[in-house]
Design an enzyme around this catalytic site. Structure first.
Site, short mmCIF file in Angstrom:
data_model
loop_
_atom_site.label_atom_id
_atom_site.label_comp_id
_atom_site.label_asym_id
_atom_site.label_seq_id
_atom_site.Cartn_x
_atom_site.Cartn_y
_atom_site.Cartn_z
N ASP A 91 0.82 -1.23 0.00
CA ASP A 91 0.00 0.00 0.00
C ASP A 91 0.85 1.27 0.00
O ASP A 91 0.33 2.36 -0.23
CB ASP A 91 -0.99 0.00 1.18
CG ASP A 91 -0.29 -0.18 2.52
OD1 ASP A 91 0.87 0.22 2.66
OD2 ASP A 91 -0.94 -0.72 3.44
N GLU A 110 7.77 -6.05 -3.50
CA GLU A 110 6.40 -6.50 -3.20
C GLU A 110 6.07 -7.64 -4.16
O GLU A 110 6.38 -7.58 -5.34
CB GLU A 110 5.45 -5.30 -3.36
CG GLU A 110 3.98 -5.63 -3.54
CD GLU A 110 3.33 -6.32 -2.34
OE1 GLU A 110 3.48 -5.85 -1.21
OE2 GLU A 110 2.68 -7.36 -2.56
N ASP A 141 9.73 -11.88 -5.08
CA ASP A 141 9.72 -12.55 -3.79
C ASP A 141 10.80 -11.94 -2.89
O ASP A 141 11.99 -12.08 -3.16
CB ASP A 141 10.02 -14.04 -4.07
CG ASP A 141 9.90 -14.87 -2.82
OD1 ASP A 141 10.03 -14.31 -1.70
OD2 ASP A 141 9.71 -16.10 -2.95
N GLY A 142 10.39 -11.29 -1.83
CA GLY A 142 11.33 -10.64 -0.92
C GLY A 142 12.29 -11.63 -0.29
O GLY A 142 13.46 -11.32 -0.03
N ASP A 159 7.06 -5.57 6.06
CA ASP A 159 5.66 -5.13 6.22
C ASP A 159 4.79 -6.18 5.55
O ASP A 159 4.32 -6.01 4.43
CB ASP A 159 5.51 -3.76 5.56
CG ASP A 159 4.09 -3.23 5.66
OD1 ASP A 159 3.24 -3.89 6.28
OD2 ASP A 159 3.83 -2.15 5.08
N1 AG3 Z 1 0.24 -5.90 7.32
C1 AG3 Z 1 -0.10 -6.56 8.57
C2 AG3 Z 1 -1.49 -7.03 8.59
C3 AG3 Z 1 -1.82 -8.12 9.53
C4 AG3 Z 1 -3.25 -8.03 9.85
N2 AG3 Z 1 -3.81 -9.25 10.25
C5 AG3 Z 1 -5.15 -9.47 10.29
N3 AG3 Z 1 -5.98 -8.54 10.00
N4 AG3 Z 1 -5.57 -10.66 10.60
C6 AG3 Z 1 -0.38 -4.67 7.06
C7 AG3 Z 1 0.08 -4.04 5.81
C8 AG3 Z 1 -0.04 -2.56 5.90
N5 AG3 Z 1 0.93 -1.91 5.09
#
Ligand code: AG3
Length: 287
Positions: A91, A110, A141-142, A159
């Site tokens: 995002d 990403e 693939d990171g 992230d």
């Molecule tokens: N990444 C972590 C999200 C984990 C949420 N888990 C859930 N809702 N079960 C967020 C990405 C934001 N850039």
């Protein structure tokens, strides 16, 4: 009126009969090569991005996650950060916060191109940093990307989503070892590390695996209303620099400079920096 519910389930989730519901005004569904993507327009949370049924980003509380995955590590550096790697983060919110520290270059890897494309269109205030000339965006693939890197990055930020599907490998010791190698001698690694309440075992596993690799490991917390239980964690693994070792006077100065240059932050401040590392007893209880 429609409602969306994230049912808490899946690998590592310790709440099995709970969920989070939001009133939905409209929705768009799409299947990418990697995951199911749902874009919601909601009554309370603005636009919301959902991947494989899990809430990732809401316009109303994304600032908490993105400030807290970025600033505690970035403010730990006593020097200018040059090269930052973001793994995941489709995002763009993490890149937006990293850019506030004026790095020379941010590489973002990403896996899912379609997530980035949708976010560029639907979440301009979150993804705006992705168009910055210092940002090198690659799709892939990171886990593979870091394998052959050596002493290249000041900071690596992971992230990622929950440990299901493409993210599983980002929770494992050999990945952390490759990140260690990819960092400069005073480099810092930070990953989101799930809910210490709702995904306690996964959270503790991240901390345990990082402790095998990094001499300094510091889990810390933030309040994120739209994630399971609202109690969320991140964990720093560091080669030399300790986020708790930063002198309050130095941090205060760096913080004021950043705010003057970039505008106010909405969650992070120096008190939050130190306070976030205070962890309640139950998180590391004996089982
Ligand atoms: N990444 C972590 C999200 C984990 C949420 N888990 C859930 N809702 N079960 C967020 C990405 C934001 N850039």
């Amino acid at each position: 009126m429609l409602w969306f519910t994230e049912y808490y389930k899946g690998e590592g989730m310790e709440l099995q009969g709970t969920g989070l519901s939001m009133k939905v005004k409209s929705s768009k569904y799409l299947k990418t090569p990697y995951q199911e993507l749902l874009l919601l327009e909601t009554e309370d949370w603005g636009k919301v991005l959902v991947l494989d049924g899990a809430v990732q980003t809401t316009e109303r509380d994304e600032f908490i996650y993105h400030e807290m995955i970025s600033h505690p590590a970035l403010f730990t550096f006593p020097r200018q950060v040059e090269k930052v790697l973001v793994i995941g983060g489709g995002d763009g919110g993490t890149v937006r916060e990293v850019l506030k520290h004026q790095p020379k270059e941010v590489v973002m890897v990403e896996i899912d191109r379609e997530v980035v494309e949708i976010c560029k269109k639907e979440f301009p205030s979150i993804s705006k940093g992705l168009g910055d000339e210092r940002v090198k965006l690659t799709f892939g693939d990171g886990r593979e990307f870091v394998k052959d890197k050596e002493a290249e990055f000041d900071l690596i930020i992971v992230d990622c989503s929950d440990p299901v599907g493409p993210s599983v490998v980002l929770y494992q010791e050999d990945f952390y070892r490759d990140c260690f190698k990819a960092l400069k001698e005073d480099g810092i690694f930070v990953t989101q590390s799930e809910s210490p309440f709702a995904q306690n075992r996964v959270h503790r596993q991240v901390v345990r695996e990082l402790e095998k690799v990094f001499p300094i490991v510091r889990p810390y917390l933030a309040f994120i209303p739209t994630y399971p239980s609202g109690m969320w964690s991140f964990t720093i693994g560091s080669k030399k620099l300790d986020p708790l070792g930063v002198a309050p006077s130095a941090l205060g100065k760096l913080y004021r400079e950043l705010v003057e240059r970039e505008g106010a932050l909405k969650y992070y401040n120096p008190e939050v920096h130190y306070g976030a590392f205070a962890i309640p007893n139950f998180v590391y209880r004996e089982e």
